[in-house]
Design a protein around this motif. Structure first.
Motif, PDB file in Angstrom:
ATOM      1  N   GLY A 112      20.080   7.539 -11.991  1.00  0.00           N
ATOM      2  CA  GLY A 112      20.078   8.158 -13.021  1.00  0.00           C
ATOM      3  C   GLY A 112      21.530   8.314 -13.539  1.00  0.00           C
ATOM      4  N   VAL A 113      22.552   7.625 -12.959  1.00  0.00           N
ATOM      5  CA  VAL A 113      23.886   7.637 -13.469  1.00  0.00           C
ATOM      6  C   VAL A 113      24.456   6.122 -13.457  1.00  0.00           C
ATOM      7  CG1 VAL A 113      24.462   9.916 -11.760  1.00  0.00           C
ATOM      8  CG2 VAL A 113      24.506   7.353 -10.750  1.00  0.00           C
ATOM      9  N   PHE A 114      25.408   6.169 -14.223  1.00  0.00           N
ATOM     10  CA  PHE A 114      26.013   5.039 -14.479  1.00  0.00           C
ATOM     11  C   PHE A 114      26.860   4.263 -13.364  1.00  0.00           C
ATOM     12  CE2 PHE A 114      25.815   6.695 -18.878  1.00  0.00           C
ATOM     13  CZ  PHE A 114      25.170   5.840 -19.515  1.00  0.00           C
ATOM     14  N   PRO A 115      27.022   3.075 -13.366  1.00  0.00           N
ATOM     15  CA  PRO A 115      27.626   2.262 -12.246  1.00  0.00           C
ATOM     16  C   PRO A 115      28.904   2.952 -11.800  1.00  0.00           C
ATOM     17  CG  PRO A 115      26.644   0.782 -13.526  1.00  0.00           C
ATOM     18  CD  PRO A 115      26.471   2.032 -14.254  1.00  0.00           C
ATOM     19  N   THR A 116      29.809   3.335 -12.667  1.00  0.00           N
ATOM     20  CA  THR A 116      31.140   3.918 -12.244  1.00  0.00           C
ATOM     21  C   THR A 116      30.946   5.357 -11.614  1.00  0.00           C
ATOM     22  OG1 THR A 116      31.307   4.870 -14.589  1.00  0.00           O
ATOM     23  CG2 THR A 116      32.471   2.920 -14.106  1.00  0.00           C
ATOM     24  N   VAL A 117      29.971   6.290 -11.890  1.00  0.00           N
ATOM     25  CA  VAL A 117      29.686   7.509 -11.443  1.00  0.00           C
ATOM     26  C   VAL A 117      29.196   7.143  -9.998  1.00  0.00           C
ATOM     27  CG1 VAL A 117      28.318   9.436 -11.455  1.00  0.00           C
ATOM     28  CG2 VAL A 117      29.295   8.562 -13.466  1.00  0.00           C
ATOM     29  N   PHE A 118      28.319   6.099  -9.793  1.00  0.00           N
ATOM     30  CA  PHE A 118      27.628   5.689  -8.654  1.00  0.00           C
ATOM     31  C   PHE A 118      28.883   5.360  -7.482  1.00  0.00           C
ATOM     32  CE2 PHE A 118      26.077   2.523  -5.609  1.00  0.00           C
ATOM     33  CZ  PHE A 118      24.961   3.141  -5.036  1.00  0.00           C
ATOM     34  N   PHE A 146      25.197  -9.153  -3.031  1.00  0.00           N
ATOM     35  CA  PHE A 146      24.944  -9.687  -4.287  1.00  0.00           C
ATOM     36  C   PHE A 146      25.720  -9.159  -5.522  1.00  0.00           C
ATOM     37  CE2 PHE A 146      21.327  -9.637  -1.654  1.00  0.00           C
ATOM     38  CZ  PHE A 146      21.007 -10.845  -1.490  1.00  0.00           C
ATOM     39  N   GLY A 147      26.740  -8.570  -5.286  1.00  0.00           N
ATOM     40  CA  GLY A 147      27.724  -8.119  -6.335  1.00  0.00           C
ATOM     41  C   GLY A 147      27.503  -6.508  -6.638  1.00  0.00           C
ATOM     42  N   GLY A 148      26.594  -5.923  -5.921  1.00  0.00           N
ATOM     43  CA  GLY A 148      26.345  -4.486  -6.112  1.00  0.00           C
ATOM     44  C   GLY A 148      25.106  -3.866  -6.814  1.00  0.00           C
ATOM     45  N   GLY A 149      24.414  -4.957  -7.524  1.00  0.00           N
ATOM     46  CA  GLY A 149      23.247  -4.422  -8.506  1.00  0.00           C
ATOM     47  C   GLY A 149      23.281  -3.516  -9.459  1.00  0.00           C
ATOM     48  N   ASP A 150      24.559  -3.736 -10.247  1.00  0.00           N
ATOM     49  CA  ASP A 150      24.814  -2.472 -11.093  1.00  0.00           C
ATOM     50  C   ASP A 150      23.475  -2.316 -12.156  1.00  0.00           C
ATOM     51  OD1 ASP A 150      27.277  -2.506 -10.097  1.00  0.00           O
ATOM     52  OD2 ASP A 150      28.303  -3.286 -11.725  1.00  0.00           O
ATOM     53  N   GLU A 151      22.775  -3.544 -12.457  1.00  0.00           N
ATOM     54  CA  GLU A 151      21.740  -3.135 -13.534  1.00  0.00           C
ATOM     55  C   GLU A 151      20.777  -2.366 -12.929  1.00  0.00           C
ATOM     56  OE1 GLU A 151      21.000  -7.078 -11.195  1.00  0.00           O
ATOM     57  OE2 GLU A 151      22.811  -5.923 -12.244  1.00  0.00           O
ATOM     58  N   HIS A 152      20.608  -2.020 -11.676  1.00  0.00           N
ATOM     59  CA  HIS A 152      19.581  -1.218 -11.091  1.00  0.00           C
ATOM     60  C   HIS A 152      20.121   0.044 -10.702  1.00  0.00           C
ATOM     61  CE1 HIS A 152      17.174  -4.996 -10.358  1.00  0.00           C
ATOM     62  NE2 HIS A 152      18.463  -5.328  -9.987  1.00  0.00           N
ATOM     63  N   GLU A 209      19.640  11.703  -0.883  1.00  0.00           N
ATOM     64  CA  GLU A 209      20.277  11.089  -1.884  1.00  0.00           C
ATOM     65  C   GLU A 209      21.459  10.285  -1.728  1.00  0.00           C
ATOM     66  OE1 GLU A 209      22.378  11.676  -6.682  1.00  0.00           O
ATOM     67  OE2 GLU A 209      21.727  13.536  -5.036  1.00  0.00           O
ATOM     68  N   GLU A 210      22.200  10.813  -0.494  1.00  0.00           N
ATOM     69  CA  GLU A 210      23.474  10.129  -0.243  1.00  0.00           C
ATOM     70  C   GLU A 210      22.872   8.948   0.732  1.00  0.00           C
ATOM     71  OE1 GLU A 210      26.763  13.456   0.298  1.00  0.00           O
ATOM     72  OE2 GLU A 210      25.112  13.446   1.815  1.00  0.00           O
TER      73      GLU A 210
END
Length: 84
Positions: A30-36, A18-24, A4-5
């Motif tokens: 299975g976690v929100f971007p802030t948790v990621f 590309f700015g991180g791909g938050d929408e993916h 996973e890591e």
């Protein structure tokens, strides 16, 4: 490093330009971007095997993503005219 890591690190390297791909992030992990981004920062700090330039670039991305956005302090045109 767990699978996973490793997947998180590969994802971050792929999407950082590309700015991180938050929408993916949610569908992929299975976690929100802030948790990621918190988990990614922890991973970067605890795994010295990560290349230094990659670590620096991704840590900077995480810091940017985790810093709250500041509201704009723009004055409206009407208010600015009334002052002058």
């Amino acid at each position: 490093m767990t699978n996973e890591e490793l997947a998180m690190l590969e994802f971050a390297v792929k999407w950082a330009p590309f700015g991180g791909g938050d929408e993916h992030i949610l569908p992929e992990f299975g976690v929100f971007p802030t948790v990621f981004y918190r988990r990614l920062q922890r991973l970067l700090r605890h795994h010295p095997t990560v290349n230094d330039s990659v670590r620096l670039r991704l840590d900077e991305l995480c810091t940017t993503k985790l810093t709250p956005a500041r509201p704009s302090k723009r004055k409206s045109y009407a208010r600015a005219r009334a002052v002058h």
